[in-house]
Motif scaffolding. Sequence first.
Motif, PDB file in Angstrom:
ATOM      1  N   VAL A 231       0.839  -1.197   0.000  1.00 13.49           N
ATOM      2  CA  VAL A 231       0.000   0.000   0.000  1.00 13.49           C
ATOM      3  C   VAL A 231       0.878   1.252   0.000  1.00 13.49           C
ATOM      4  O   VAL A 231       0.600   2.221  -0.729  1.00 13.49           O
ATOM      5  N   GLY A 232       1.941   1.227   0.788  1.00 12.20           N
ATOM      6  CA  GLY A 232       2.838   2.376   0.850  1.00 12.20           C
ATOM      7  C   GLY A 232       3.487   2.679  -0.486  1.00 12.20           C
ATOM      8  O   GLY A 232       3.592   3.842  -0.897  1.00 12.20           O
ATOM      9  N   ILE A 233       3.915   1.640  -1.186  1.00  8.93           N
ATOM     10  CA  ILE A 233       4.531   1.837  -2.503  1.00  8.93           C
ATOM     11  C   ILE A 233       3.508   2.409  -3.487  1.00  8.93           C
ATOM     12  O   ILE A 233       3.807   3.331  -4.253  1.00  8.93           O
ATOM     13  N   CYS A 234       2.303   1.863  -3.462  1.00 16.61           N
ATOM     14  CA  CYS A 234       1.252   2.363  -4.365  1.00 16.61           C
ATOM     15  C   CYS A 234       0.945   3.825  -4.092  1.00 16.61           C
ATOM     16  O   CYS A 234       0.814   4.633  -5.028  1.00 16.61           O
ATOM     17  N   TYR A 235       0.829   4.186  -2.830  1.00 15.61           N
ATOM     18  CA  TYR A 235       0.543   5.578  -2.497  1.00 15.61           C
ATOM     19  C   TYR A 235       1.693   6.499  -2.921  1.00 15.61           C
ATOM     20  O   TYR A 235       1.466   7.621  -3.386  1.00 15.61           O
ATOM     21  N   ALA A 236       2.927   6.035  -2.764  1.00 21.52           N
ATOM     22  CA  ALA A 236       4.079   6.849  -3.165  1.00 21.52           C
ATOM     23  C   ALA A 236       4.072   7.095  -4.672  1.00 21.52           C
ATOM     24  O   ALA A 236       4.318   8.217  -5.139  1.00 21.52           O
ATOM     25  N   VAL A 237       3.785   6.047  -5.445  1.00 21.23           N
ATOM     26  CA  VAL A 237       3.718   6.208  -6.901  1.00 21.23           C
ATOM     27  C   VAL A 237       2.571   7.133  -7.283  1.00 21.23           C
ATOM     28  O   VAL A 237       2.685   7.946  -8.208  1.00 21.23           O
ATOM     29  N   ALA A 238       1.450   7.024  -6.554  1.00 22.68           N
ATOM     30  CA  ALA A 238       0.314   7.909  -6.815  1.00 22.68           C
ATOM     31  C   ALA A 238       0.704   9.369  -6.635  1.00 22.68           C
ATOM     32  O   ALA A 238       0.393  10.221  -7.487  1.00 22.68           O
ATOM     33  N   VAL A 239       1.396   9.670  -5.554  1.00 20.23           N
ATOM     34  CA  VAL A 239       1.808  11.055  -5.296  1.00 20.23           C
ATOM     35  C   VAL A 239       2.751  11.545  -6.387  1.00 20.23           C
ATOM     36  O   VAL A 239       2.659  12.700  -6.833  1.00 20.23           O
ATOM     37  N   LEU A 240       3.644  10.681  -6.850  1.00 18.40           N
ATOM     38  CA  LEU A 240       4.549  11.065  -7.937  1.00 18.40           C
ATOM     39  C   LEU A 240       3.775  11.373  -9.218  1.00 18.40           C
ATOM     40  O   LEU A 240       4.080  12.333  -9.930  1.00 18.40           O
ATOM     41  N   GLY A 241       2.760  10.554  -9.510  1.00 19.49           N
ATOM     42  CA  GLY A 241       1.935  10.817 -10.691  1.00 19.49           C
ATOM     43  C   GLY A 241       1.200  12.132 -10.587  1.00 19.49           C
ATOM     44  O   GLY A 241       1.137  12.912 -11.551  1.00 19.49           O
TER      45      GLY A 241
END
Length: 308
Positions: A231-241
């Motif tokens: 979940v943390g990795i997904c959220y981090a990628v989301a913020v980058l997008g």
Amino acid sequence: MKLLLPPTDLVPDSERTGLIGALPRALRPYASLMRVDRPIGTWLLYWPCAWSLALAGVGGKWALFAWLALGAFAMRSAGCAYNDIVDRDLDKRVERTKLRPLASGRVSARAAWALVVGLSLIGFAILLALEPAAQLVALGSLAPVAAYPFMKRITWWPQAWLGLVFSWGALVGWPAVTGFFALPALLLWLGSIFWVIGYDTLYAIQDIEDDALVGVKSSARALGDRARLGVGICYAVAVLGWAAAIWSVRPDPLALLALAPAALHLASQVARADPADGALALALFRSNRFTGLLLFLGFLAVGLSSGA
């Protein structure tokens, strides 16, 4: 006064707020099919639409926020009913879903299909009010939406497919304002996909045991004890997008600060998440309606200040 419903009118995974109980008995199963007592799904479908409108600068078309909100409600409700039609045999075998209207036999498949068609017509009416480019993009979502209920039978990552579907509004909002498709909408969509994967993984934690018994795949099952990391990795990628989307509209480091409140909120979700605590996971999942609001305010500030 709290409304008490007969056992057959209660769906275990509902919030049991009494909203459905306030309706005439004949309407209750249809309201359950539409999940009217759980607006979280409508919010999560709506926010990417609103973000895209906001980041595009609105263009004076403020009424679009209301129209797309109505569209999100209608299409989310239609999607829930359609999903229950496809999953009615599986739902009978899962404790949390066995009392859903179709699984319990309180609504026929024919009546459920009629409901899906009626709700879809509302969505179609709203579609006609959009710019032609936005109409074409919105129509492109039909195939992924239709395929979604089958993904849990095919892949361990049905949450990724849900991300494609629930984020589609990010692709629609921009051309609804500007009349054409552009890179910021695509970047917004990509970021939202990973946000959806993250929060739906949290949601899937509560079903791990039942899903294992009936053979349903999910990202929560695939990740197991590493669900919080995932979940943390997904959220981090989301913020980058999302950061890339903002940068494409306003290449200013200060503009990226608009993401800070939402990023901190997502980080707090990850810090609290526990793969062994389904109740907490559900609460964290629901808190994403607030994440959406924080992002909306940030994108609106950037969009209005940039003259996109």
